[in-house]
Write a protein that holds these residues in place. Structure first.
Motif, PDB file in Angstrom:
ATOM      1  N   GLU A 297       0.834  -1.206   0.000  1.00  0.00           N
ATOM      2  CA  GLU A 297       0.000   0.000   0.000  1.00  0.00           C
ATOM      3  C   GLU A 297       0.869   1.256   0.000  1.00  0.00           C
ATOM      4  O   GLU A 297       0.612   2.202  -0.743  1.00  0.00           O
ATOM      5  CB  GLU A 297      -0.927  -0.004   1.216  1.00  0.00           C
ATOM      6  CG  GLU A 297      -1.777   1.231   1.373  1.00  0.00           C
ATOM      7  CD  GLU A 297      -2.862   1.380   0.316  1.00  0.00           C
ATOM      8  OE1 GLU A 297      -3.399   2.485   0.182  1.00  0.00           O
ATOM      9  OE2 GLU A 297      -3.171   0.390  -0.387  1.00  0.00           O
ATOM     10  N   CYS A 298       1.905   1.249   0.815  1.00  0.00           N
ATOM     11  CA  CYS A 298       2.751   2.433   0.925  1.00  0.00           C
ATOM     12  C   CYS A 298       3.640   2.613  -0.301  1.00  0.00           C
ATOM     13  O   CYS A 298       3.902   3.748  -0.712  1.00  0.00           O
ATOM     14  CB  CYS A 298       3.570   2.373   2.209  1.00  0.00           C
ATOM     15  SG  CYS A 298       2.524   2.559   3.682  1.00  0.00           S
ATOM     16  N   GLU A 299       4.100   1.531  -0.882  1.00  0.00           N
ATOM     17  CA  GLU A 299       4.861   1.648  -2.127  1.00  0.00           C
ATOM     18  C   GLU A 299       3.983   2.273  -3.205  1.00  0.00           C
ATOM     19  O   GLU A 299       4.414   3.158  -3.941  1.00  0.00           O
ATOM     20  CB  GLU A 299       5.370   0.278  -2.589  1.00  0.00           C
ATOM     21  CG  GLU A 299       6.511  -0.257  -1.767  1.00  0.00           C
ATOM     22  CD  GLU A 299       7.773   0.584  -1.812  1.00  0.00           C
ATOM     23  OE1 GLU A 299       8.106   1.145  -2.885  1.00  0.00           O
ATOM     24  OE2 GLU A 299       8.437   0.695  -0.771  1.00  0.00           O
ATOM     25  N   PHE A 300       2.739   1.816  -3.297  1.00  0.00           N
ATOM     26  CA  PHE A 300       1.818   2.394  -4.269  1.00  0.00           C
ATOM     27  C   PHE A 300       1.578   3.874  -3.985  1.00  0.00           C
ATOM     28  O   PHE A 300       1.616   4.704  -4.879  1.00  0.00           O
ATOM     29  CB  PHE A 300       0.485   1.645  -4.296  1.00  0.00           C
ATOM     30  CG  PHE A 300      -0.534   2.335  -5.146  1.00  0.00           C
ATOM     31  CD1 PHE A 300      -0.447   2.300  -6.527  1.00  0.00           C
ATOM     32  CD2 PHE A 300      -1.560   3.057  -4.559  1.00  0.00           C
ATOM     33  CE1 PHE A 300      -1.367   2.967  -7.318  1.00  0.00           C
ATOM     34  CE2 PHE A 300      -2.487   3.740  -5.346  1.00  0.00           C
ATOM     35  CZ  PHE A 300      -2.387   3.688  -6.730  1.00  0.00           C
ATOM     36  N   ALA A 301       1.340   4.198  -2.730  1.00  0.00           N
ATOM     37  CA  ALA A 301       1.088   5.591  -2.356  1.00  0.00           C
ATOM     38  C   ALA A 301       2.278   6.471  -2.718  1.00  0.00           C
ATOM     39  O   ALA A 301       2.108   7.582  -3.219  1.00  0.00           O
ATOM     40  CB  ALA A 301       0.777   5.697  -0.866  1.00  0.00           C
ATOM     41  N   GLY A 302       3.479   5.975  -2.491  1.00  0.00           N
ATOM     42  CA  GLY A 302       4.668   6.748  -2.815  1.00  0.00           C
ATOM     43  C   GLY A 302       4.855   6.924  -4.306  1.00  0.00           C
ATOM     44  O   GLY A 302       5.141   8.023  -4.779  1.00  0.00           O
ATOM     45  N   ILE A 303       4.665   5.861  -5.047  1.00  0.00           N
ATOM     46  CA  ILE A 303       4.836   5.911  -6.496  1.00  0.00           C
ATOM     47  C   ILE A 303       3.796   6.815  -7.133  1.00  0.00           C
ATOM     48  O   ILE A 303       4.089   7.571  -8.058  1.00  0.00           O
ATOM     49  CB  ILE A 303       4.753   4.495  -7.099  1.00  0.00           C
ATOM     50  CG1 ILE A 303       5.988   3.693  -6.717  1.00  0.00           C
ATOM     51  CG2 ILE A 303       4.602   4.536  -8.611  1.00  0.00           C
ATOM     52  CD1 ILE A 303       5.874   2.216  -7.023  1.00  0.00           C
ATOM     53  N   SER A 304       2.580   6.752  -6.642  1.00  0.00           N
ATOM     54  CA  SER A 304       1.501   7.520  -7.262  1.00  0.00           C
ATOM     55  C   SER A 304       1.478   8.979  -6.836  1.00  0.00           C
ATOM     56  O   SER A 304       0.796   9.787  -7.443  1.00  0.00           O
ATOM     57  CB  SER A 304       0.149   6.872  -6.953  1.00  0.00           C
ATOM     58  OG  SER A 304      -0.131   6.947  -5.569  1.00  0.00           O
TER      59      SER A 304
ATOM     60  N   GLY B  76      10.415   8.426  -1.620  1.00  0.00           N
ATOM     61  CA  GLY B  76      10.831   7.480  -0.583  1.00  0.00           C
ATOM     62  C   GLY B  76      10.442   7.932   0.813  1.00  0.00           C
ATOM     63  O   GLY B  76      10.090   7.123   1.663  1.00  0.00           O
ATOM     64  N   VAL B  77      10.511   9.227   1.051  1.00  0.00           N
ATOM     65  CA  VAL B  77      10.098   9.767   2.351  1.00  0.00           C
ATOM     66  C   VAL B  77       8.605   9.541   2.537  1.00  0.00           C
ATOM     67  O   VAL B  77       8.151   9.153   3.620  1.00  0.00           O
ATOM     68  CB  VAL B  77      10.453  11.267   2.474  1.00  0.00           C
ATOM     69  CG1 VAL B  77       9.918  11.840   3.779  1.00  0.00           C
ATOM     70  CG2 VAL B  77      11.957  11.479   2.375  1.00  0.00           C
ATOM     71  N   GLN B  78       7.840   9.751   1.480  1.00  0.00           N
ATOM     72  CA  GLN B  78       6.393   9.541   1.564  1.00  0.00           C
ATOM     73  C   GLN B  78       6.056   8.074   1.817  1.00  0.00           C
ATOM     74  O   GLN B  78       5.143   7.769   2.574  1.00  0.00           O
ATOM     75  CB  GLN B  78       5.709  10.066   0.302  1.00  0.00           C
ATOM     76  CG  GLN B  78       5.773  11.577   0.230  1.00  0.00           C
ATOM     77  CD  GLN B  78       5.281  12.139  -1.083  1.00  0.00           C
ATOM     78  OE1 GLN B  78       5.316  11.484  -2.106  1.00  0.00           O
ATOM     79  NE2 GLN B  78       4.828  13.372  -1.045  1.00  0.00           N
ATOM     80  N   VAL B  79       6.825   7.168   1.209  1.00  0.00           N
ATOM     81  CA  VAL B  79       6.629   5.738   1.475  1.00  0.00           C
ATOM     82  C   VAL B  79       6.908   5.462   2.951  1.00  0.00           C
ATOM     83  O   VAL B  79       6.133   4.789   3.630  1.00  0.00           O
ATOM     84  CB  VAL B  79       7.532   4.873   0.568  1.00  0.00           C
ATOM     85  CG1 VAL B  79       7.521   3.415   1.011  1.00  0.00           C
ATOM     86  CG2 VAL B  79       7.108   4.984  -0.888  1.00  0.00           C
TER      87      VAL B  79
END
Length: 136
Positions: free
Chosen positions: A97-104, A112-115
């Motif tokens: 979920e967090c990888e998706f949130a960061g990428i999007s 990366g900070v957002q992830v």
């Protein structure tokens, strides 16, 4: 391309950490930019992971007691194994979920900070859930 960006960011972060003479809280650095963001989230995640592990173990202890009690009536009661399985699935979900949130969110070094911030937020939510449902 993403691997190259990641390696560049890792090199930048490593250089920053190596070059830093003072032990300053990265969460309070003025103008620290992406590097300070990474370091800040990393520090907070260490604390959150320790708290998650602590409350997870407390939940396991309580569920083990419930399982033992219920086995007096239903000998094949299984609570601990499914709980462990659920936690492993939750960790995979959190990371995906967090990888998706960061990428999007943004194609920048801040990704990366957002992830990391997403993982931190979800981890702290999980700690609160354990406290509310199992430990409380």
């Amino acid at each position: 391309m993403n691997l190259n960006k990641s390696l560049m960011i890792l090199a930048f972060v490593s250089t920053f950490v190596w070059a830093s003479d003072s032990v300053e809280d990265p969460c309070n650095v003025q103008g620290g930019g992406v590097t300070a963001g990474y370091l800040c989230v990393e520090e907070k995640m260490k604390t959150a992971d320790m708290e998650l592990n602590k409350t997870y173990q407390e939940a396991i202890d309580r569920i083990s007691e419930e399982e033992a009690f219920l086995r007096n009536t239903w000998s094949k009661t299984e609570l601990v194994a499914p709980f462990r399985k659920a936690q492993r699935a939750w960790l995979k979900y959190r990371d995906a979920e967090c990888e998706f949130a960061g990428i999007s969110s943004t194609p920048s070094p801040w990704q990366g900070v957002q992830v990391g911030e997403c993982k931190l937020r979800m981890t702290l939510d999980r700690v609160e859930y354990f406290k509310r449902v199992y430990v409380g």
